[in-house]
Design an enzyme around this catalytic site. Structure first.
Site, short mmCIF file in Angstrom:
data_model
loop_
_atom_site.label_atom_id
_atom_site.label_comp_id
_atom_site.label_asym_id
_atom_site.label_seq_id
_atom_site.Cartn_x
_atom_site.Cartn_y
_atom_site.Cartn_z
N THR A 15 40.47 -5.14 -5.19
CA THR A 15 39.49 -5.78 -5.77
C THR A 15 38.10 -4.82 -5.62
O THR A 15 37.14 -5.20 -6.56
CB THR A 15 39.03 -6.94 -5.09
OG1 THR A 15 39.08 -6.94 -3.56
CG2 THR A 15 40.06 -8.16 -5.63
N GLY A 16 38.10 -3.91 -4.67
CA GLY A 16 36.79 -3.05 -4.70
C GLY A 16 36.62 -2.23 -5.83
O GLY A 16 37.48 -2.14 -6.76
N PHE A 17 35.59 -1.76 -6.18
CA PHE A 17 35.21 -0.58 -7.03
C PHE A 17 36.31 0.39 -7.13
O PHE A 17 36.75 0.89 -8.15
CB PHE A 17 33.90 -0.25 -7.00
CG PHE A 17 32.87 -1.27 -7.40
CD1 PHE A 17 33.08 -2.34 -8.22
CD2 PHE A 17 31.45 -1.04 -6.89
CE1 PHE A 17 31.86 -2.97 -8.51
CE2 PHE A 17 30.31 -1.94 -7.09
CZ PHE A 17 30.63 -3.02 -8.19
N THR A 18 36.42 0.97 -6.01
CA THR A 18 37.46 2.14 -5.75
C THR A 18 38.71 1.69 -5.99
O THR A 18 39.29 2.68 -6.73
CB THR A 18 37.39 2.56 -4.24
OG1 THR A 18 35.98 3.16 -4.01
CG2 THR A 18 37.99 3.86 -4.12
N CYS A 150 32.50 11.26 -1.08
CA CYS A 150 31.76 11.32 -2.46
C CYS A 150 30.44 12.68 -1.96
O CYS A 150 30.70 13.48 -2.73
CB CYS A 150 31.16 10.17 -3.00
SG CYS A 150 30.34 9.08 -1.92
N ASN A 313 30.72 9.52 -8.25
CA ASN A 313 31.22 9.22 -7.07
C ASN A 313 32.44 8.34 -6.97
O ASN A 313 33.31 8.38 -5.95
CB ASN A 313 29.92 8.46 -6.13
CG ASN A 313 29.70 7.16 -6.90
OD1 ASN A 313 29.48 7.40 -8.08
ND2 ASN A 313 29.92 6.04 -6.26
#
EC number: 1.2.1.103
Lengths: 349, 349, 349, 349
Positions: A15-18, A150, A313
């Site tokens: 669910t996270g951005f990554t 990053c 990033n």
């Protein structure tokens, strides 16, 4: 997600951005089939519920308790989680790619200097750090891969040719002034990252002591003075490295050093001078891509060399780099699934 | 614009952003009455036509050929214009405050090193540089004032206490990494400053050789390594100064140095650590104000001191500083007309 | 905060954005002295801890349990709080200005239609709605004032002259399409208002059923079709009202109607056509100010009239309007403390 | 740009934003090989000089005077240019796709109503309007294709199912309130589109009389009340259509209408309600993609239906739609070259 994909993959922490970027890349990858994405908070919801760009993906989040057996497991969990669950990850997959900081450093001492107590220090030596331009040879067949951070990636890519060429020896002052977007803070929210407080900032959020210094020092053998500012973009990390070489260097020397290092690299582009609007590396020029832009300028008066390095990033700084590493580890074409070249015009983005 | 204003004022170059800020400040100033604003392109149009925040101001732009006699003339013209018209300006006004770079440097040699040929070099020595915190004593009665440049002002305010205290002696490496907003580029436009190309950038626009180095070196006696990045804000200049003192310094020493220098200054605020969202200087916290925020952090590992300094480039970096200087020059209360303390929440801005 | 202020004031709920704006306005007001700002979460911390623009203010947050006696108490609490604490507020102050929706509607029935159950319905009739351009005559001496809502204020100011002139009779279709900044969501945060998710949006956040419809209908007697979009700005509310008058109207009629209504109003400015960049009302032109811009355009082909109205939601839409109302209630000069005219250039700051 | 591409293509007007998008899409298209991109201002410069995302493309701009023979010529020239050069275009290519407004309308009368005098009116009837969801059947084999306009496309996609189902008959009031990004203004610049003036706006830039009304009325047979606002994003067009059906409609009816129309469409996605952050169509969710999001909400009180439609104006609103149309015209897989699904998180990139 190709029907005739050669490898199965799962994403832990989807669910996270990554996690979302991993799912996007793997779903569009010719050699991977995504068979699982885990999430506690959105269990049973579609992946598109968290990531509107993935609404077409026919996949629902499942519990991280029940990991399916896959060829490659990508862990996009907060720092500290992977080391606790690493045995389960390795039981489930032959190749584990961890995107957290848990396995990036080589020794327990290094880890303890920057973080708090590692629960599985014996794995630090076993894991392979993945910044493929740097560690390509160690990746084939690796079964525990720690994808580089990053800000460390941006900095290392900028400085490595100078180390290789002996322009930097470790005795020089090196100031690295980094500017990053809001996606580095993750999907969580919080007052400082709310839109009214975070918009329009130039905010010194890690004036000193940023943990990515550890990776930089480990892989370049250089002590850097590192400061990170939050600026108003979503994706992007831009490292400006102010370097004072002991001996004079010429532009020709520098072009030689950078072309020698990156001339064949599919994901590194030299951008230095030239005309038009985009004359030096800029994060918005690489937004959404796995490309790094690297460039430099000389300041003859004070014998300073300024190196610029810009990445997305979320991509070259995390999910893209992880997929790149998995490609190398599994013997897949390096650029597979990572061909998107970016947009123009574009925000950040 | 007070009815019982003590002084008349005019603004030459009233359509640009800096000219607009001067008009705003002078119109709200208790001691000034604006009697003229000049513009070639908008002659006879109301001031509000160029500046929507000044629609209430009953004033039309007039030709710069017919300057009225005033007590104070503020010149907000591009670099190179004031030196050509300085005799007319001085004929029209007893006090001339020039906001360009034309009269900031002390000698023709300095000027020639950074710019191209000065037409009135004999005035360089006569003019008084205005960064009131630095040159307050020279301002009373001055009749030709050169208001300090934005990036120079931010940098000088950050570093000056270190020079005063002997923490910086001129032998140290000093890296100044500046981030600026789009208003520094003026109202003109152009492809690079168009919204699609300028939004979301971290763009090295002056990697080396920025002319404000000259002011910094002249007034601090320090050689600095200076790099300027464009970032996504409209107003604001933020200078991060990475400094390596020869001798160890403590936080206590630093607080002493900065409090000693700025403790009584009405427009400088120390912001270092503390809690909440705004822990270090940030340009958005001073947007619209004549305030500078200055702060610092120590990086003990590499004996580095990081100094942060943030201003609104349109205010403390140009129009506000010019009015502040005029206040001092004419014996007006220093803070008159400059009391606006800023907004929260706010963009940039 | 004037030393010879005539009235004491307190702000209940001082950490939120609206509370911060109230503190800013009252601290700079010639007739008010702020003697208390309450906050549970930041009790004993300085006001500057929450609001960086107020670091100069020598005031610490205190508990809302111990209200000091003041002339005017401004309540900037979430909807539903004031009605519970209204007796304490009124015990503490002769004039209570509530910025929530608790006392804006006239009857319990209206309230129940849009909100959930009012605990003090008998006060609905007693309270005076404050949109001073609309209700100026009811404000002098009022002791319970309900300051109008932001989106309602923008809409009402745009449409009121049409009702007054009989151009709108209540039978027409009226579409109001509103665009608002992120400060309307408050200081709280949350995933949808995090910078990565909130930046760059055009997001239908209240497609239908926005509660401010109730205020509009109550004060204009018009049924409006109301939709609110979140867009990428911090401050600002812009209402575009698409209106189809039953009878043809001319530009002259409209100028007459709007000038008749607002010609003498200190905080309403007509902006319609003309040249330059800012030809119609825009929220960024009023950012930080208590000014409303109102303008219109005719679409002859389909007998449509488009009315534009722009305010700063934190000012004319809440804190500024509340201070304006208090000025009228207490017999103070209407514009006192509200003179700031805005910046140019400016974001949506 | 595949080595075994089946078709050659050229782009006339390659330096603009739309030209750059065409080059990006065609270079990544499996069936096209780009053999020419023209530019007067950047003749002989590499394509990457104008578009940093295309630095890898080995192609230099050439003069528009010497058009090479290709299978498909895409004209991304300003309105009015194509009609003057259409004979040269058709001599050079069997299929001409024009992205300007020159050939979108059917008759000279229509054209004259909205634009100024057409030099080749006899071609208006011959050309095929390309909004493939609307005119798919006319495209195969078409040799002069007029790609639909951005704001028209967003609006038509939103309203078409209502016309097809008889929910809209042409007698209803229809208000279309559009919000667009800065890329619609092109790469040219100018004061109003400079970053300081364009950032943070909600600016009524076409209050009435926007020319895209003509396309909408031609293809839907509906008279719409159309207003366009500039907001702070780079890519994106969002149309909010406020519709008042003569007869009551249910959500079920609407789902039926929209699913019936778009259920099989590869580039239209229904987004209406549901959970998470992205509950309705948003331009940032489709940034960089050829996807349109369409959704709706009912406002029972006033019998209003609100339809939301969001596209990337550079993609589904111009270059993507043009490539989609060429795919259909040439018998290529419709989605070829248009698979990119977008990013999350993302600005309005």
């Amino acid at each position: 997600m190709s029907d005739d994909a050669a490898y199965t993959a799962s994403v832990v922490g989807g669910t996270g951005f990554t996690g979302g970027e991993l799912l996007r890349l793997l779903a569009g990858h010719p050699e991977f089939e995504v068979v699982q994405a885990t999430s506690r908070s959105k269990e049973n919801k579609t992946v598109g519920h968290a990531h509107p760009n993935l609404r077409d993906l026919d996949l629902r989040f499942s519990s991280p308790e029940d990991l399916e057996s896959v060829d490659a497991l990508f862990a996009a969990t907060p720092h500290g989680v992977s080391m606790e669950q690493i045995d389960e990850f390795r039981d489930a997959a032959e190749t584990v790619v961890d995107l957290s900081a848990d396995f990036r450093l080589d020794t327990e001492d290094q880890y303890d200097e920057w973080y708090d107590g590692h629960s599985r220090p014996e794995l630090l030596d076993e894991s392979v750090y993945a910044l493929p331009e740097l560690t390509r040879d160690e990746l084939p067949g690796a079964d525990l891969i720690a994808s580089g951070g990053c800000n460390a990636t941006a900095t290392i890519l900028g400085l490595k040719p100078l180390v290789e060429e002996g322009i930097l020896t470790g005795d020089e002052q090196i100031v690295v002034d980094v500017k990053v977007g809001s996606s580095e803070g993750g999907a969580g929210g919080g007052e400082a990252s709310s839109h009214p407080e975070r918009s329009g900032v130039v905010r010194p959020y890690a004036p000193t002591g940023h943990r990515h210094e550890a990776e930089i020092e480990q892989f370049l053998g250089l002590d850097v003075s590192f400061t990170v500012h939050a600026v108003d973009m979503i994706r992007g990390a831009s490292a400006t490295c102010h370097v004072f070489p002991g001996e004079p260097v010429s532009k020709g020397d520098l072009w030689g050093a950078y072309r020698g290092e990156y001339g064949e690299e599919p994901f590194v582009e030299l951008v230095a001078g030239g005309g038009g609007v985009y004359r030096y590396p800029e994060p918005k020029a690489v937004a959404g891509t796995n490309r790094a832009e690297v460039g430099f300028e000389l300041d003859p008066g004070n014998r300073r060399l300024v190196v610029f390095s810009a990445i997305d990033n979320m991509m070259k700084g995390s999910a893209g780099q992880a997929v790149h590493a998995a490609n190398v580890a599994l013997g897949i074409e390096e650029t597979a699934g990572l061909e998107f070249g970016g947009l123009h015009p574009v925000g950040a983005p």
